[in-house]
Design a protein around this motif. Structure first.
Motif: not given
Length: 354
Positions: A49-65, A67-77
């Protein structure tokens, strides 16, 4: 004739004794699908999921906004919930996801068909955009085996930036690592190819023939995307609509017999509508008690079809009062689908096969 023209590994005629071995030239056909976790445990799911949801073609939000949400909240659950869903459909006998099992079968069938027609000129294999086997590892293996030309085939009937484009991106990144780059072609979308439409139509006809009580309506459920992508020029939505129309015309049905919907909504944005999960419930409340659902955008059954369509979307329909829900499997490795894919490959090999 040089030694390199002979089967296997040889030495170029008149080459010095210390010249590296030269493989017999081949053409690679590399099939690509989305990907699959190595297991349904937490850490396998988190890596995937980290590889998939880190793809800018899939989620094109700015990384600074993002990645913290992905790595600390989404990938925790999310690895727990996604892992539980994968466990429901996991091929325990082979210890792999259904997508992996089916992709292997598709590759074997395509390789056999191409070998019967073209002998040993082609090397056929598959890779995944996310997870294993990686695109880079398969490109490297093909180059090592002597493939001087590669046709790269993303197994998505419809083009989308989050599917076809990111698969091609990864292929080109893999080519950047090769000292001796092979010539390369990428296969475009085939959403309106006559043999693909024919394969879809046959699968619908077989489902209707097998049903004791015929469905009242067919729902063509496509993977969704943010509506914003359509407004930015992604052709996916229009291609899905055309596939539905061509399928209906091939079946000889009236327009009201088939609806086009979109599934797998993720995040707060508005996605392409109507949403499948809501649409089937609305149909049930309107009195449509028997429906069938097909997923034309998927070349192989996977978590989005086996668990989402045949689980969550089925439940939405029945809980709203629906009675008969028929899921029509993806085309997978059926003979009509394999023939369609082989034909598309051969069309994209034009000029390379002598």
């Amino acid at each position: 004739m040089s030694d390199s023209d002979m089967p296997g590994v040889g030495r170029l005629a008149h080459a010095p004794a210390d010249h590296p071995p030269v493989k017999r030239a081949k053409i690679g056909v590399l099939l690509a699908n989305l990907g699959t976790p190595d297991g349904h445990d937490y850490w396998s799911m988190r890596r995937y999921l980290s590889e998939f949801l880190s793809d800018k073609r899939v989620i094109d939000y700015p990384s600074w906004k993002w990645q913290p949400l992905l790595q600390t909240v989404i990938l925790a659950k999310r690895p727990f919930t996604s892992g539980a869903n994968y466990k429901l459909i996991w091929n325990e006998a082979e210890n792999e996801s259904p997508l992996m099992t089916i992709t292997k079968a598709q590759t074997a069938a395509i390789a056999a068909a191409l070998k019967a027609r073209h002998g040993d000129k082609l090397m056929v294999d598959f890779c995944m955009r996310y997870g294993n086997p990686s695109t880079a590892s398969k490109v490297k293996a093909m180059v090592a085996a002597g493939c001087e030309k590669i046709v790269f085939f993303p197994l998505y009937p419809h083009y989308a930036g989050a599917t076809s484009a990111t698969a091609n991106d990864q292929f080109f990144r893999a080519l950047m690592e090769e000292k001796r780059q092979p010539a390369a072609r990428t296969v475009p979308e085939y959403f309106d190819h006559p043999l693909y439409i024919e394969a879809l139509a046959q699968s619908v006809e077989q489902a209707w023939e097998a049903a004791e009580v015929k469905p009242e309506k067919l729902i063509a459920s496509y993977h969704g995307m943010p509506k914003r992508y359509l407004m930015q020029g992604d052709p996916y939505h229009c291609q899905c609509q055309k596939t539905t129309r061509l399928l209906r015309e091939r079946l000889g049905w009236a327009p009201e017999m088939i609806d086009t919907t979109f599934q797998s909504v993720f995040g707060p944005e508005e996605w392409l509508r109507p949403y499948t999960v809501e649409h089937v419930a609305a149909l049930a409340r309107q009195g449509h008690k028997r429906i069938a659902v097909i997923a034309p955008a998927f070349s192989a059954d996977c978590i989005e079809t086996l668990e989402e369509v045949n689980g969550e979307i089925r439940e939405s329909f029945t809980h709203a009062g629906g009675e008969e829900f028929t899921y029509i499997p993806c085309l997978n490795d059926t003979p009509a689908h394999v023939e369609a894919l082989v034909t598309v490959i051969e069309e994209n090999l034009a000029g390379w096969l002598r």
